[in-house]
Design a protein around this motif. Structure first.
Motif, PDB file in Angstrom:
ATOM      1  N   ASP A 202       0.808  -1.218   0.000  1.00  0.00           N
ATOM      2  CA  ASP A 202       0.000   0.000   0.000  1.00  0.00           C
ATOM      3  C   ASP A 202       0.841   1.269   0.000  1.00  0.00           C
ATOM      4  OD1 ASP A 202      -2.202  -1.693   0.172  1.00  0.00           O
ATOM      5  OD2 ASP A 202      -2.193  -1.667   2.364  1.00  0.00           O
ATOM      6  N   ASP A 203       2.135   1.139   0.239  1.00  0.00           N
ATOM      7  CA  ASP A 203       3.013   2.312   0.246  1.00  0.00           C
ATOM      8  C   ASP A 203       3.524   2.670  -1.148  1.00  0.00           C
ATOM      9  OD1 ASP A 203       2.894   2.581   3.046  1.00  0.00           O
ATOM     10  OD2 ASP A 203       4.450   1.066   3.326  1.00  0.00           O
ATOM     11  N   LEU A 204       3.105   1.908  -2.147  1.00  0.00           N
ATOM     12  CA  LEU A 204       3.541   2.155  -3.519  1.00  0.00           C
ATOM     13  C   LEU A 204       2.570   3.064  -4.243  1.00  0.00           C
ATOM     14  CD1 LEU A 204       4.429  -1.523  -4.558  1.00  0.00           C
ATOM     15  CD2 LEU A 204       6.022   0.241  -3.768  1.00  0.00           C
ATOM     16  N   ASP A 205       3.111   4.039  -4.939  1.00  0.00           N
ATOM     17  CA  ASP A 205       2.346   4.842  -5.887  1.00  0.00           C
ATOM     18  C   ASP A 205       2.996   4.591  -7.246  1.00  0.00           C
ATOM     19  OD1 ASP A 205       1.216   6.749  -7.553  1.00  0.00           O
ATOM     20  OD2 ASP A 205       1.214   8.327  -6.037  1.00  0.00           O
ATOM     21  N   LEU A 206       2.508   3.559  -7.932  1.00  0.00           N
ATOM     22  CA  LEU A 206       3.163   3.112  -9.161  1.00  0.00           C
ATOM     23  C   LEU A 206       3.010   4.123 -10.289  1.00  0.00           C
ATOM     24  CD1 LEU A 206       2.153  -0.667  -9.057  1.00  0.00           C
ATOM     25  CD2 LEU A 206       4.326   0.384  -8.378  1.00  0.00           C
ATOM     26  N   ASP A 207       1.889   4.824 -10.331  1.00  0.00           N
ATOM     27  CA  ASP A 207       1.668   5.786 -11.411  1.00  0.00           C
ATOM     28  C   ASP A 207       2.693   6.917 -11.368  1.00  0.00           C
ATOM     29  OD1 ASP A 207      -0.504   4.368 -12.339  1.00  0.00           O
ATOM     30  OD2 ASP A 207      -1.956   5.504 -11.153  1.00  0.00           O
TER      31      ASP A 207
ATOM     32  N   VAL B  47       9.145   9.390  -1.522  1.00  0.00           N
ATOM     33  CA  VAL B  47      10.453   9.296  -2.160  1.00  0.00           C
ATOM     34  C   VAL B  47      10.281   8.723  -3.567  1.00  0.00           C
ATOM     35  CG1 VAL B  47      12.785   8.360  -1.982  1.00  0.00           C
ATOM     36  CG2 VAL B  47      11.484   8.849   0.098  1.00  0.00           C
ATOM     37  N   PRO B  48      10.828   9.370  -4.584  1.00  0.00           N
ATOM     38  CA  PRO B  48      10.734   8.835  -5.948  1.00  0.00           C
ATOM     39  C   PRO B  48      11.749   7.723  -6.185  1.00  0.00           C
ATOM     40  CG  PRO B  48      11.945  10.896  -5.970  1.00  0.00           C
ATOM     41  CD  PRO B  48      11.494  10.690  -4.549  1.00  0.00           C
ATOM     42  N   PHE B  49      11.455   6.877  -7.152  1.00  0.00           N
ATOM     43  CA  PHE B  49      12.420   5.862  -7.580  1.00  0.00           C
ATOM     44  C   PHE B  49      12.452   5.839  -9.100  1.00  0.00           C
ATOM     45  CE2 PHE B  49       8.371   3.770  -6.699  1.00  0.00           C
ATOM     46  CZ  PHE B  49       8.123   3.048  -7.862  1.00  0.00           C
ATOM     47  N   GLY B  50      13.547   5.332  -9.663  1.00  0.00           N
ATOM     48  CA  GLY B  50      13.786   5.412 -11.096  1.00  0.00           C
ATOM     49  C   GLY B  50      13.150   4.288 -11.895  1.00  0.00           C
TER      50      GLY B  50
ATOM     51  N   LEU C 293      10.532  -3.759  -9.697  1.00  0.00           N
ATOM     52  CA  LEU C 293       9.325  -3.837  -8.876  1.00  0.00           C
ATOM     53  C   LEU C 293       8.207  -4.555  -9.622  1.00  0.00           C
ATOM     54  CD1 LEU C 293       7.894  -3.004  -6.257  1.00  0.00           C
ATOM     55  CD2 LEU C 293       7.418  -0.786  -7.318  1.00  0.00           C
ATOM     56  N   ASP C 294       8.059  -4.262 -10.903  1.00  0.00           N
ATOM     57  CA  ASP C 294       7.019  -4.913 -11.707  1.00  0.00           C
ATOM     58  C   ASP C 294       7.253  -6.419 -11.776  1.00  0.00           C
ATOM     59  OD1 ASP C 294       4.820  -4.897 -13.828  1.00  0.00           O
ATOM     60  OD2 ASP C 294       6.521  -5.719 -14.963  1.00  0.00           O
TER      61      ASP C 294
ATOM     62  N   ARG D 121       5.597   6.692  -9.507  1.00  0.00           N
ATOM     63  CA  ARG D 121       6.873   6.128  -9.087  1.00  0.00           C
ATOM     64  C   ARG D 121       7.339   6.751  -7.772  1.00  0.00           C
ATOM     65  NH1 ARG D 121       9.107   7.026 -14.235  1.00  0.00           N
ATOM     66  NH2 ARG D 121      10.933   7.977 -13.295  1.00  0.00           N
ATOM     67  N   LEU D 122       6.487   6.590  -6.751  1.00  0.00           N
ATOM     68  CA  LEU D 122       6.789   7.116  -5.424  1.00  0.00           C
ATOM     69  C   LEU D 122       6.627   6.025  -4.374  1.00  0.00           C
ATOM     70  CD1 LEU D 122       4.912  10.567  -5.415  1.00  0.00           C
ATOM     71  CD2 LEU D 122       7.382  10.208  -5.583  1.00  0.00           C
ATOM     72  N   LEU D 123       7.426   6.130  -3.317  1.00  0.00           N
ATOM     73  CA  LEU D 123       7.286   5.285  -2.142  1.00  0.00           C
ATOM     74  C   LEU D 123       6.854   6.153  -0.971  1.00  0.00           C
ATOM     75  CD1 LEU D 123      10.693   3.333  -2.256  1.00  0.00           C
ATOM     76  CD2 LEU D 123       8.478   2.520  -3.104  1.00  0.00           C
ATOM     77  N   ARG D 124       5.925   5.643  -0.173  1.00  0.00           N
ATOM     78  CA  ARG D 124       5.585   6.308   1.085  1.00  0.00           C
ATOM     79  C   ARG D 124       6.420   5.643   2.173  1.00  0.00           C
ATOM     80  NH1 ARG D 124       1.861   5.823   5.461  1.00  0.00           N
ATOM     81  NH2 ARG D 124       1.268   3.774   4.672  1.00  0.00           N
ATOM     82  N   VAL D 125       7.331   6.412   2.739  1.00  0.00           N
ATOM     83  CA  VAL D 125       8.315   5.858   3.671  1.00  0.00           C
ATOM     84  C   VAL D 125       8.073   6.413   5.066  1.00  0.00           C
ATOM     85  CG1 VAL D 125      10.780   5.788   4.236  1.00  0.00           C
ATOM     86  CG2 VAL D 125      10.042   5.557   1.863  1.00  0.00           C
TER      87      VAL D 125
END
Length: 310
Positions: A171-176, A192-195, A202-203, A178-182
């Motif tokens: 639930d901490d993933l925002d795939l659209d 936090v964004p990821f590349g 992740l996929d 590309r963010l993590l809720r930390v």
């Protein structure tokens, strides 16, 4: 540090209430609370050792200095002495605010300043090789290898702490976006964004790897151990060391080394210091500024090696 002897009830009560204050009012992380409690417990034991009938009001600067001196004689490092002095300053300030002490004896307490050494960081080409090594292992369609690739990708791409990584839920993933809720230190939340390479890892993990390892005990944990439970931080550290062993001439770093490397590479790429502070979740900009020292040191090293008049 653990409590070395049982404290008299009157002092134990103060220690217990201080511990509660740190956890509930200050929102300190559990390991921080344990460290502060252990430091203060050794001080109170030192106080009792000098006078079995001592009360908290008998705590003075002389007692604090003799306690620190005893710690130093026992071989405590400068960083440890600095942290223990900080713990005690927090305790005595709290004792004054709550009426347990009239005067703060730690105001004039000094400890050797901790030496801030430059952390080991990867060269950018080493970082690329490490990510490639992790990706090549994941091509075997082994779910554990897919997880391990995601571990190193997220640690480096997002620059998060290993505890933050292992605490992630789906639930901490925002795939659209590309963010993590930390959830970081002090239960502070940040995004936090990821590349894109981390997105690919992740996929693959969500489609193939995680379903293969999932068990009733998995819950909503993002990263899983081989038996289906939430991934243990010790396993994540082992994963990083194993990946780094596949990179020739690279330093043997752990998860925190990947975090150091991410911050350094961001700054070398022109990122603003305050942006990096936000990404890393540092409470103080001074902590983030350490990475500028790393970059300057590396710049000096390159200059000395490459410039004809260096």
């Amino acid at each position: 540090m653990t409590e070395v002897a049982p404290l008299p009830g009157r002092l134990q009560h103060h220690l217990d209430e201080f511990t509660e204050y740190l956890a509930l009012e200050r929102g300190r992380a559990a390991h921080t609370v344990r460290a502060y409690r252990g430091d203060v417990a050794t001080l109170l034991n030192h106080l009792v050792a000098s006078d079995p009938d001592a009360e908290l009001v008998d705590l003075d600067l002389g007692t604090l200095r003799s306690w620190l001196s005893e710690q130093s004689a026992a071989g405590a490092a400068r960083t440890s002495l600095s942290r223990r002095a900080s713990s005690v300053r927090t305790f005595t300030a709290w004792a004054v605010r709550t009426g347990r002490l009239e005067v703060d004896p730690a105001i004039r307490l000094s400890a050797p300043p901790a030496r801030r050494t430059l952390p080991a960081v990867l060269r950018q080409d080493h970082a690329v090789q490490a990510m490639d090594a992790a990706e090549s292992g994941a091509r075997e369609q082994d779910p554990v290898a897919m997880r391990d690739r995601l571990v190193v990708e997220l640690l480096y791409s997002a620059g998060i702490r290993v505890g933050e990584l292992c605490g992630l839920d789906i639930d901490d993933l925002d795939l659209d976006r590309r963010l993590l809720r930390v959830i970081g230190k002090g239960d502070k939340e940040r995004s936090v964004p990821f590349g894109r390479p981390a997105e690919e890892a992740l996929d693959l993990w969500l489609r193939i790897g995680r379903p293969a390892l999932a068990a009733p005990r998995s819950g909503r944990a993002l990263l899983l151990g081989s038996r289906g439970g939430r991934l243990d931080q010790r396993i994540a550290r082992k994963v990083v060391h194993e990946v780094m062993s596949a990179v020739p001439d690279a330093p043997d770093i752990g998860p925190h080394g990947l975090r150091h490397s991410a911050a350094t590479h961001l700054l070398e790429g022109g990122a603003d210091l305050r942006v990096v502070q936000e990404l890393l979740g540092h409470a103080s900009l001074a902590t983030t500024q350490l990475y500028t020292h790393v970059s300057v040191a590396r710049l000096r090293s390159v200059h000395d090696q490459a410039h004809p008049r260096a």
